[in-house]
Design an enzyme around this catalytic site. Structure first.
Site, PDB file in Angstrom:
ATOM      1  CB  CYS A 269      -1.105 -68.954 100.686  1.00  0.00           C
ATOM      2  SG  CYS A 269      -2.411 -69.644 101.646  1.00  0.00           S
ATOM      3  CG  PHE A 270       1.747 -66.720  96.920  1.00  0.00           C
ATOM      4  CD1 PHE A 270      -0.546 -66.515  97.703  1.00  0.00           C
ATOM      5  CD2 PHE A 270       2.434 -65.526  96.686  1.00  0.00           C
ATOM      6  CE1 PHE A 270      -0.211 -64.891  97.843  1.00  0.00           C
ATOM      7  CE2 PHE A 270       1.925 -64.267  97.185  1.00  0.00           C
ATOM      8  CZ  PHE A 270       1.061 -64.126  97.606  1.00  0.00           C
TER       9      PHE A 270
HETATM   10  P1  NAI Z   1      -1.954 -74.894 109.247  1.00  0.00           P
HETATM   11  O1  NAI Z   1      -1.824 -76.110 109.245  1.00  0.00           O
HETATM   12  O2  NAI Z   1      -1.041 -73.447 110.337  1.00  0.00           O
HETATM   13  O3  NAI Z   1      -3.173 -75.116 110.343  1.00  0.00           O
HETATM   14  C1  NAI Z   1      -3.714 -76.409 110.307  1.00  0.00           C
HETATM   15  C2  NAI Z   1      -4.049 -76.565 112.080  1.00  0.00           C
HETATM   16  O4  NAI Z   1      -5.774 -77.758 111.499  1.00  0.00           O
HETATM   17  C3  NAI Z   1      -3.347 -77.439 112.304  1.00  0.00           C
HETATM   18  O5  NAI Z   1      -2.914 -77.684 114.075  1.00  0.00           O
HETATM   19  C4  NAI Z   1      -4.108 -79.505 112.396  1.00  0.00           C
HETATM   20  O6  NAI Z   1      -3.842 -79.824 113.090  1.00  0.00           O
HETATM   21  C5  NAI Z   1      -5.382 -79.006 112.479  1.00  0.00           C
HETATM   22  N1  NAI Z   1      -6.244 -79.986 111.884  1.00  0.00           N
HETATM   23  C6  NAI Z   1      -6.119 -81.140 110.741  1.00  0.00           C
HETATM   24  N2  NAI Z   1      -7.209 -81.392 110.442  1.00  0.00           N
HETATM   25  C7  NAI Z   1      -8.443 -81.178 111.790  1.00  0.00           C
HETATM   26  C8  NAI Z   1      -9.187 -81.702 112.643  1.00  0.00           C
HETATM   27  N3  NAI Z   1      -9.826 -82.914 112.100  1.00  0.00           N
HETATM   28  N4  NAI Z   1      -9.393 -81.739 113.840  1.00  0.00           N
HETATM   29  C9  NAI Z   1      -8.822 -80.439 114.102  1.00  0.00           C
HETATM   30  N5  NAI Z   1      -8.110 -80.148 114.327  1.00  0.00           N
HETATM   31  C10 NAI Z   1      -7.598 -80.504 112.653  1.00  0.00           C
HETATM   32  O7  NAI Z   1      -2.397 -74.722 108.229  1.00  0.00           O
HETATM   33  P2  NAI Z   1      -2.900 -72.838 108.015  1.00  0.00           P
HETATM   34  O8  NAI Z   1      -1.229 -72.154 107.786  1.00  0.00           O
HETATM   35  O9  NAI Z   1      -3.610 -72.345 109.332  1.00  0.00           O
HETATM   36  O10 NAI Z   1      -4.138 -72.364 107.164  1.00  0.00           O
HETATM   37  C11 NAI Z   1      -5.167 -73.177 107.629  1.00  0.00           C
HETATM   38  C12 NAI Z   1      -6.489 -72.577 106.465  1.00  0.00           C
HETATM   39  O11 NAI Z   1      -6.497 -71.541 105.517  1.00  0.00           O
HETATM   40  C13 NAI Z   1      -5.536 -72.798 104.536  1.00  0.00           C
HETATM   41  O12 NAI Z   1      -6.597 -73.908 104.168  1.00  0.00           O
HETATM   42  C14 NAI Z   1      -4.881 -72.243 103.740  1.00  0.00           C
HETATM   43  O13 NAI Z   1      -4.791 -72.257 103.150  1.00  0.00           O
HETATM   44  C15 NAI Z   1      -5.537 -70.841 104.968  1.00  0.00           C
HETATM   45  N6  NAI Z   1      -4.949 -69.716 104.464  1.00  0.00           N
HETATM   46  C16 NAI Z   1      -3.586 -70.100 105.055  1.00  0.00           C
HETATM   47  C17 NAI Z   1      -3.554 -68.462 105.152  1.00  0.00           C
HETATM   48  C18 NAI Z   1      -1.429 -68.312 105.705  1.00  0.00           C
HETATM   49  O14 NAI Z   1      -0.877 -67.563 105.821  1.00  0.00           O
HETATM   50  N7  NAI Z   1      -1.598 -69.247 106.461  1.00  0.00           N
HETATM   51  C19 NAI Z   1      -3.672 -67.216 104.649  1.00  0.00           C
HETATM   52  C20 NAI Z   1      -5.563 -67.045 104.430  1.00  0.00           C
HETATM   53  C21 NAI Z   1      -5.937 -68.844 104.298  1.00  0.00           C
END
Ligand code: NAI
Length: 480
Positions: A272-273
Site C-alpha cells: 500500500c504505502f
Molecule cells: P489482493 O490482491 O490480495 O486481493 C484482491 C483480489 O481481488 C484478488 O484475489 C483478485 O483475484 C480479486 N479480483 C480482482 N478483480 C476481480 C474481479 N473482477 N472479480 C472478482 N475478483 C477479483 O489485494 P488486497 O491486499 O486484499 O487489497 C485490496 C485493496 O485493499 C487494494 O485496493 C488495497 O490497496 C486495499 N488495502 C489493502 C491493505 C493491505 O494491507 N493489503 C490494507 C488496506 C487497504
C-alpha cells in the site's frame, strides 16, 4: 437476513469478511473471487494468506454464515450490500504509468455488478482508490442501471497486515463516506448498523464520499512519512555517533508526536504505502499542485535511498566486493507475522546484491520458495497483480537458494542480512551461527532487532541501522 457479497478474496476481503461474519451471525457473507485457486484455498485447511487468529475465525464461521465462492455473478445478484475489495495496483503502462492507480479490476467489477443486478444495491468501496472514484463508479452503474438504485459508499480499510484481526476487532475508527442526500444517508446508516454489532458508535465516523476516499490516501502518506523521517535521521545518526533508537525514544515522548511508527529500518514495504503515495502524487499533479506532489514524492525517495544505503554498507564493509560470497538473508516478508512480500525491501536489497554477484541463501518462516523466485525475477510494479496472474519461473534466479532454517542459511556465509523483524531472529543461537560462518563474519541488521553488544562480544562485525558504527565499518570508505 441481510446478504453481503465481497468481491475480492485477498488480504483485505478475506479477513474483513471473516470478522463481519463472526460478529454478525444474522448476516450472510459470501466472498467471491475470479481466482479459483484462491477460493479453493479459502475452502481448505491451508488458507491462502497467513494472518494470526484468522484461521480460527474462518473455521468457526465457514459453512454457517461465511462462504467462499467463484460464482461471482450469482452471489452479487443476490446481495444487498456489495463490498468491492479488488486490487488497485499502480499503472504499468500508458497515461500515468508508474504513478496512477490502475482501476481495471475495479471497473470490470463495477460493470459486472451492473450486468447481473436485478435489485437495489449498496456498493461499498473497500479497495483504496483515487479520490473521486465513486463518481466514475456511479456513472458506470447508473448508465447501465435498468432502473436499479445504486448507492455508493466509501469505506476504506485501515487494517495492518500481521495484526489484521486485532485491528478489525478493535479499530481506531471505521470510516464511512456517502452522499449527503436522504438515500445516501440511509445507505450510510445500513452499513453503520453492520459495524455497530461490535464497534462503539463513537468510533464510526461518517463523512462525504471524497473525504473518505482521500482520508485513506492521507493516512498511508502520513504513516509512511514518519518512517521516512526516522530513516532520514538514521543516516545522520550514523554520521554523528548518535543512536537512532535513543533519538526516536526521546522524540516520541512528546505527546504531540507519539512513539508509534518511529522505528528506523531498511525501509518500508507492503502493497500500500508506495502505491498510495504515488497515486496521491499523481492526483496532486493532475490538480495543478506540483509543490504538494513533490513534498510527498520525497517520502518515497528517502525510502529508496534507505534501501540503497543499506546495500552500500554491506558492500563497502566487505572490502567493496561481495562477488561470489555467500550472504544469508534472514526474512523476506515486508514485515513480521505475514507471508506477504509485495514491495518488501528484501526484493530491492537482494536484487542489488545479486547485481554485485553475491550468492544468496534466503530464509523466511512464511514465504514460499515459488514466491521468492517470482519476486526476484519480476519487473518493478508487476508484483501488484494477483499472484495467480504472475508467471512462475523457477530457476530463473541463479545464485539464490531458499532454505527452511536460519542456521542452514548462515552456514559458510560471509554475512547475514536481517531484513524482516521476525521474533525468532532475536533468539537465534548467534554463537552457533558465528562458529559456522566464514571470518570475518558480518551481521547487517536492517531491523534493529539484535543485541549489538552481545554479537560484537561473540566476534561479529555488526552494522545496525542508525546506531554508532562498528570501528571496522567506520574505517571502510562508503561506496558512492
Ligand atoms: P489482493 O490482491 O490480495 O486481493 C484482491 C483480489 O481481488 C484478488 O484475489 C483478485 O483475484 C480479486 N479480483 C480482482 N478483480 C476481480 C474481479 N473482477 N472479480 C472478482 N475478483 C477479483 O489485494 P488486497 O491486499 O486484499 O487489497 C485490496 C485493496 O485493499 C487494494 O485496493 C488495497 O490497496 C486495499 N488495502 C489493502 C491493505 C493491505 O494491507 N493489503 C490494507 C488496506 C487497504
Amino acid at each position: 437476513m441481510v446478504k453481503i457479497c465481497c468481491i475480492g478474496a485477498g488480504y483485505v476481503g478475506g479477513p474483513t469478511m471473516a470478522v463481519i461474519a463472526l460478529k454478525c451471525p444474522s448476516i450472510q457473507v459470501v466472498v467471491v473471487d475470479i481466482s479459483v485457486s484462491r477460493i479453493t484455498a479459502w475452502n481448505s485447511e491451508q488458507l491462502p494468506i497467513y494472518e494470526p487468529g484468522l484461521e480460527d475465525i474462518v473455521k468457526q464461521c465457514r459453512g454457517k454464515n461465511l462462504f467462499f465462492s467463484t460464482d461471482v455473478e450469482k452471489n452479487v445478484a443476490e446481495a444487498d450490500i456489495i463490498f468491492v475489495s479488488v486490487n488497485t495496483p499502480t499503472k504499468t503502462q500508458g497515461l500515468g504509468a508508474g504513478r496512477a492507480a490502475d482501476l481495471t479490476y475495479w471497473e470490470s467489477a463495477a460493470r459486472m455488478i451492473a450486468d447481473v443486478s436485478t435489485s437495489n444495491k449498496i456498493v461499498v468501496e473497500k479497495s483504496t482508490v483515487p479520490v473521486k472514484t465513486a463518481e466514475a463508479i456511479e456513472k458506470i452503474l447508473s448508465f447501465n442501471s435498468k432502473g436499479i438504485n445504486y448507492q455508493i459508499l466509501s469505506n476504506p480499510e485501515f487494517l495492518a497486515e500481521g495484526t489484521a484481526i486485532q485491528d478489525l476487532f478493535n479499530p481506531d475508527r471505521v470510516l464511512i463516506g456517502g452522499k449527503e442526500t436522504p438515500d445516501g444517508q440511509k445507505a450510510i446508516q445500513t452499513l453503520k448498523d453492520v459495524y455497530a454489532h461490535w464497534v462503539p458508535e463513537d468510533r464510526i465516523i461518517t463523512t462525504n464520499l471524497w473525504s473518505a476516499e482521500l482520508s485513506k490516501l492521507a493516512a498511508n502518506a502520513f504513516l509512511a512519512q514518519r518512517i521516512s523521517s526516522v530513516n532520514a535521521m538514521s543516516a545522520l545518526c550514523e554520521a554523528t555517533g548518535a543512536d537512532v533508537s535513543q533519538v526516536s525514544h526521546a522524540v516520541g515522548k512528546d505527546t504531540r508526536i507519539g512513539s508509534k511508527f518511529l522505528n528506523a529500518s531498511v525501509g518500508f514495504g507492503g502493497s500500500c504505502f508506495q502505491k498510495d503515495i504515488l497515486n496521491l502524487v499523481y492526483i496532486c499533479e493532475c490538480n495543478g499542485l506540483p509543490e504538494v506532489a513533490n513534498y510527498w514524492k520525497q517520502v518515497i525517495k528517502v525510502n529508496d535511498y534507505q534501501k540503497k544505503r543499506f546495500v552500500n554498507r554491506v558492500v563497502s564493509s566487505m572490502f567493496n566486493t561481495v562477488s561470489g560470497k555467500k550472504i544469508a538473508i534472514l526474512g523476506f516478508a515486508f514485515k513480521k507475522d505475514t507471508g506477504d512480500t509485495r514491495e518488501t525491501p528484501a526484493i530491492d536489497v537482494c536484487k542489488e546484491l545479486l547485481r554485485d554477484r553475491a550468492r544468496l541463501s534466503i530464509y523466511d518462516p512464511q514465504v514460499t520458495m515459488d514466491q521468492i523466485q517470482r519476486d526476484l525475477s519480476m519487473d518493478k510494479f508487476d508484483w501488484d497483480h494477483p499472484v495467480h496472474l504472475q508467471p512462475v519461473s523457477p530457476g530463473t534466479v541463479k545464485k539464490v537458494s531458499i532454505v527452511w532454517d536460519a542456521y542452514e542459511a548462515a552456514r559458510d556465509a560471509h554475512a547475514i542480512c536481517i531484513l524482516t523483524e521476525w521474533d525468532e531472529f532475536k533468539t537465534l543461537d548467534y554463537q552457533r551461527i558465528f562458529d559456522n560462518m566464514q571470518k570475518p563474519a558480518f551481521v547487517f541488521d536492517g531491523r534493529n532487532i539484535v543485541n549489538v553488544r552481545k554479537l560484537r562480544e561473540i566476534g561479529f562485525i555488526v552494522y545496525s541501522i542508525g546506531k554508532p558504527l562498528d570501528p571496522w565499518i567506520k574505517d571502510m570508505p562508503a561506496v558512492a
